[in-house]
Design a protein around this motif. Structure first.
Motif, PDB file in Angstrom:
ATOM      1  N   ALA A 334      48.193  94.247  79.579  1.00 39.24           N
ATOM      2  CA  ALA A 334      47.583  92.940  79.846  1.00 39.24           C
ATOM      3  C   ALA A 334      47.183  92.286  78.529  1.00 39.24           C
ATOM      4  N   SER A 335      47.296  90.959  78.462  1.00 37.98           N
ATOM      5  CA  SER A 335      46.963  90.235  77.227  1.00 37.98           C
ATOM      6  C   SER A 335      45.496  90.413  76.857  1.00 37.98           C
ATOM      7  N   ALA A 336      44.610  90.510  77.874  1.00 38.48           N
ATOM      8  CA  ALA A 336      43.178  90.720  77.597  1.00 38.48           C
ATOM      9  C   ALA A 336      42.942  92.073  76.928  1.00 38.48           C
ATOM     10  N   ASP A 337      43.669  93.103  77.384  1.00 35.09           N
ATOM     11  CA  ASP A 337      43.545  94.434  76.776  1.00 35.09           C
ATOM     12  C   ASP A 337      44.052  94.431  75.344  1.00 35.09           C
ATOM     13  N   LEU A 338      45.176  93.749  75.108  1.00 36.66           N
ATOM     14  CA  LEU A 338      45.721  93.676  73.758  1.00 36.66           C
ATOM     15  C   LEU A 338      44.770  92.948  72.813  1.00 36.66           C
ATOM     16  N   LYS A 339      44.173  91.885  73.303  1.00 41.62           N
ATOM     17  CA  LYS A 339      43.243  91.121  72.477  1.00 41.62           C
ATOM     18  C   LYS A 339      42.001  91.953  72.156  1.00 41.62           C
ATOM     19  N   LEU A 340      41.530  92.728  73.121  1.00 40.00           N
ATOM     20  CA  LEU A 340      40.363  93.593  72.908  1.00 40.00           C
ATOM     21  C   LEU A 340      40.671  94.643  71.849  1.00 40.00           C
ATOM     22  N   VAL A 341      41.829  95.289  71.973  1.00 43.62           N
ATOM     23  CA  VAL A 341      42.230  96.322  71.011  1.00 43.62           C
ATOM     24  C   VAL A 341      42.421  95.709  69.628  1.00 43.62           C
ATOM     25  N   GLU A 342      43.008  94.510  69.580  1.00 47.49           N
ATOM     26  CA  GLU A 342      43.213  93.826  68.302  1.00 47.49           C
ATOM     27  C   GLU A 342      41.875  93.576  67.607  1.00 47.49           C
ATOM     28  N   GLY A 343      40.875  93.166  68.382  1.00 46.81           N
ATOM     29  CA  GLY A 343      39.556  92.920  67.814  1.00 46.81           C
ATOM     30  C   GLY A 343      38.926  94.183  67.240  1.00 46.81           C
ATOM     31  N   ILE A 344      39.105  95.306  67.934  1.00 46.66           N
ATOM     32  CA  ILE A 344      38.546  96.584  67.459  1.00 46.66           C
ATOM     33  C   ILE A 344      39.201  96.997  66.145  1.00 46.66           C
ATOM     34  N   LEU A 345      40.508  96.830  66.075  1.00 47.66           N
ATOM     35  CA  LEU A 345      41.243  97.232  64.870  1.00 47.66           C
ATOM     36  C   LEU A 345      40.755  96.496  63.636  1.00 47.66           C
ATOM     37  N   PHE A 346      40.464  95.201  63.775  1.00 46.29           N
ATOM     38  CA  PHE A 346      40.142  94.403  62.601  1.00 46.29           C
ATOM     39  C   PHE A 346      38.647  94.140  62.419  1.00 46.29           C
ATOM     40  N   GLU A 347      37.904  94.051  63.483  1.00 43.12           N
ATOM     41  CA  GLU A 347      36.473  93.795  63.335  1.00 43.12           C
ATOM     42  C   GLU A 347      35.706  95.083  63.062  1.00 43.12           C
ATOM     43  N   GLN A 348      36.032  96.148  63.792  1.00 42.81           N
ATOM     44  CA  GLN A 348      35.360  97.427  63.586  1.00 42.81           C
ATOM     45  C   GLN A 348      36.047  98.273  62.517  1.00 42.81           C
ATOM     46  N   LYS A 349      37.225  97.836  62.066  1.00 48.59           N
ATOM     47  CA  LYS A 349      37.979  98.537  61.020  1.00 48.59           C
ATOM     48  C   LYS A 349      38.327  99.975  61.416  1.00 48.59           C
ATOM     49  N   LEU A 350      38.566 100.213  62.703  1.00 51.26           N
ATOM     50  CA  LEU A 350      38.970 101.548  63.144  1.00 51.26           C
ATOM     51  C   LEU A 350      40.471 101.715  62.950  1.00 51.26           C
ATOM     52  N   ASN A 351      40.883 102.923  62.596  1.00 48.67           N
ATOM     53  CA  ASN A 351      42.299 103.208  62.412  1.00 48.67           C
ATOM     54  C   ASN A 351      43.017 103.260  63.766  1.00 48.67           C
ATOM     55  N   PRO A 352      44.325 102.988  63.793  1.00 48.28           N
ATOM     56  CA  PRO A 352      45.071 102.975  65.062  1.00 48.28           C
ATOM     57  C   PRO A 352      44.970 104.281  65.838  1.00 48.28           C
ATOM     58  N   GLY A 353      45.041 105.435  65.150  1.00 45.26           N
ATOM     59  CA  GLY A 353      44.935 106.715  65.846  1.00 45.26           C
ATOM     60  C   GLY A 353      43.607 106.891  66.535  1.00 45.26           C
ATOM     61  N   VAL A 354      42.536 106.439  65.876  1.00 45.02           N
ATOM     62  CA  VAL A 354      41.193 106.511  66.461  1.00 45.02           C
ATOM     63  C   VAL A 354      41.101 105.605  67.678  1.00 45.02           C
ATOM     64  N   VAL A 355      41.687 104.413  67.577  1.00 51.16           N
ATOM     65  CA  VAL A 355      41.702 103.469  68.708  1.00 51.16           C
ATOM     66  C   VAL A 355      42.489 104.061  69.872  1.00 51.16           C
ATOM     67  N   ASN A 356      43.532 104.803  69.568  1.00 46.02           N
ATOM     68  CA  ASN A 356      44.318 105.449  70.629  1.00 46.02           C
ATOM     69  C   ASN A 356      43.464 106.418  71.436  1.00 46.02           C
ATOM     70  N   VAL A 357      42.645 107.218  70.736  1.00 43.95           N
ATOM     71  CA  VAL A 357      41.739 108.153  71.425  1.00 43.95           C
ATOM     72  C   VAL A 357      40.749 107.378  72.293  1.00 43.95           C
ATOM     73  N   LEU A 358      40.223 106.275  71.742  1.00 42.39           N
ATOM     74  CA  LEU A 358      39.257 105.454  72.476  1.00 42.39           C
ATOM     75  C   LEU A 358      39.886 104.865  73.739  1.00 42.39           C
ATOM     76  N   ILE A 359      41.108 104.357  73.624  1.00 43.07           N
ATOM     77  CA  ILE A 359      41.798 103.787  74.783  1.00 43.07           C
ATOM     78  C   ILE A 359      41.976 104.842  75.869  1.00 43.07           C
ATOM     79  N   ASP A 360      42.474 106.007  75.473  1.00 44.15           N
ATOM     80  CA  ASP A 360      42.744 107.070  76.436  1.00 44.15           C
ATOM     81  C   ASP A 360      41.460 107.554  77.098  1.00 44.15           C
ATOM     82  N   TYR A 361      40.404 107.690  76.309  1.00 46.59           N
ATOM     83  CA  TYR A 361      39.127 108.170  76.843  1.00 46.59           C
ATOM     84  C   TYR A 361      38.539 107.184  77.851  1.00 46.59           C
TER      85      TYR A 361
END
Length: 463
Positions: A334-361
């Motif tokens: 969903a576009s809303a999910d992509l936008k949320l993940v995009e914000g985490i990557l750049f605003e919180q400066k989390l690495n993609p692998g870390v974001v992957n764990v967060l998404i799955d959890y």
């Protein structure tokens, strides 16, 4: 892992591919900085400053000196350097010597505003990053009115109308004279000039099946000879930016040729843009890291053995988009999910692998839903904890699971209520189970014996 690639004692030299102008600073500041961030921009400017002291090439120094100058760790310098390389602003060369390495950093000039705003890749990401109003404001800054020559007569003189040719005997130097050597270019030398930037370069993408697209293209509709190398490169770029599958791209190319009877880069960009707007609305794709940085991958050159190690490797090599796609059963996220993940990557400066764990959890424990406030709260917590690897993210999710569930069940958003001893009993990801269940089957007595043995070792160590 970055220590395997780079050490503070490794020497470096900065040079420029061509002349860098003062106007380039404006282009870098206004067009490139929003894409790579202030730190990568600062690294480029620092290298430029070092080089300016000696025209087009700097003296040899060490990375330790660069660390002192920028007040930045080697790991961050390495990561920001990768951003400059990826966006086409830096070429890096390395030569191995006995004791250390020598790095040659070659600064590339930025694209001209005209090429940037017609790039089809960078301009799309800049639009998404800045928004419509700011994007048009910056674009208009670099625009000038076209010169209208209607009603004017061209009276410019040609070369032969102004100059005349001398007799050959006056032009050809005598054989073996000094002038003959002067007229020849010196070996291993090049002239100072303004080299045109290549811009963003793409490697051959393994996840876009070009052969499948060609097989689906009808020769009756689109002659294969029209697919020149330039057109193929444009197709690969558009497929990357807009996440287009081969069969869908085949239909777009065929439809474009039917409407325009020609295939070129500009026409394809327009057709893909129309298709994307129809499919997804006005929101354009966003720029993000595709995968966990190699320097932070535990299993980049190591083979995983246990189930947990295989899970870690999967999170390291997948992009957040692919993880969302996977947990969604293969459908488009969903576009809303992509936008949320995009914000985490750049605003919180989390690495993609870390974001992957967060998404799955979050999706596994929350009925396959990403609740914005809940996701951002956990992401903020992980950012404060400076979580950078997949293994660290999994360990923190395990240790803080009870707290996160209390946050989620709290009625007052942002204010976790006091613990009552009860925790939501939601489904958990497989990696949330104890490691002993994933690695080896042992009895409870053996497990207790191992714990006692460990406690004895710790006690002995403390003494």
């Amino acid at each position: 892992m970055h220590w395997k690639e780079l050490l503070p004692v490794d020497r470096l030299q900065v040079r420029s591919r061509g002349l860098l102008h003062e106007y380039d600073r404006k282009v870098l500041t206004m067009l490139y900085q929003p894409l790579v961030g202030a730190v990568a921009y600062s690294l480029y400017m620092t290298m430029w400053s070092i080089m300016e002291e000696r025209s087009l090439s700097s003296e040899t120094s060490t990375h330790h000196q660069l660390m002192n100058m920028m007040q930045m760790g080697l790991k961050q310098i390495y990561e920001e350097r990768k951003k400059l390389e990826g966006i086409g602003l830096l070429n890096t060369y390395v030569k191995k010597e006995e004791d250390n390495k020598v790095f040659l950093y070659e600064l590339q000039s930025p694209l001209t505003p005209e090429r940037f705003f017609n790039d089809g890749v960078l301009n799309v990401y800049l639009y998404n990053r800045l928004g419509k109003t700011k994007f048009h404001s910056i674009k208009s800054y670099f625009e000038i009115p076209s010169v209208n020559v209607d009603g004017f007569e061209a009276v410019t003189s040609s070369f032969n109308e102004v100059f005349t040719s001398l007799h050959p005997s006056e032009m050809v130097p005598e054989r073996n004279s000094e002038t003959e050597d002067i007229l020849q270019q010196t070996d291993n030398k090049s002239y100072i000039g303004r080299n045109e930037s290549k811009g963003v370069e793409f490697t051959q993408r393994t996840d876009f099946d070009f052969d499948l697209m060609l097989q689906d293209l009808s020769d009756f509709i689109v002659p294969k000879q029209l697919l020149t190398q330039s057109v193929k490169e444009t197709i690969l770029k558009l497929a990357f930016v807009y996440k287009i599958e081969p069969l869908e791209m085949s239909r777009i190319v065929q439809q474009a040729y039917i409407h325009h009877e020609v295939i070129d880069g500009e026409m394809l960009r327009k057709e893909v843009s129309k298709w994307y707007t129809f499919e997804h609305g006005k929101e354009l794709p966003s720029l993000s890291y595709r995968k966990q940085p190699v320097t932070l991958q535990e299993f980049h050159q190591k083979v995983p053995v246990t189930e947990e190690e295989k899970t870690i490797k999967a999170f390291e090599i997948l992009s957040p988009y692919e993880v969302l796609e996977k947990v969604s059963g293969g459908g488009r996220p969903a576009s809303a999910d992509l936008k949320l993940v995009e914000g985490i990557l750049f605003e919180q400066k989390l690495n993609p692998g870390v974001v992957n764990v967060l998404i799955d959890y979050v999706m596994t424990t929350n009925d396959m839903k990403l609740v914005k406030s809940y996701v951002e709260k956990i992401a903020s917590h992980w950012a404060r904890k400076k979580v950078s690897t997949v293994k660290e993210a999994i360990a923190l999710a395990r240790s803080e699971h009870k707290k996160y569930q209390e946050w989620h069940s709290s009625k007052d958003k942002g204010k976790p209520r006091k613990s009552t001893g009860s925790v939501r009993q939601d489904k958990l990801p497989k990696w949330m189970n104890n490691k002993k269940d994933q690695t080896e089957k042992i009895s409870e007595d053996e497990w207790n014996a191992k714990q006692k043995q460990l406690e004895a070792m710790l006690s002995k160590y403390k003494k």
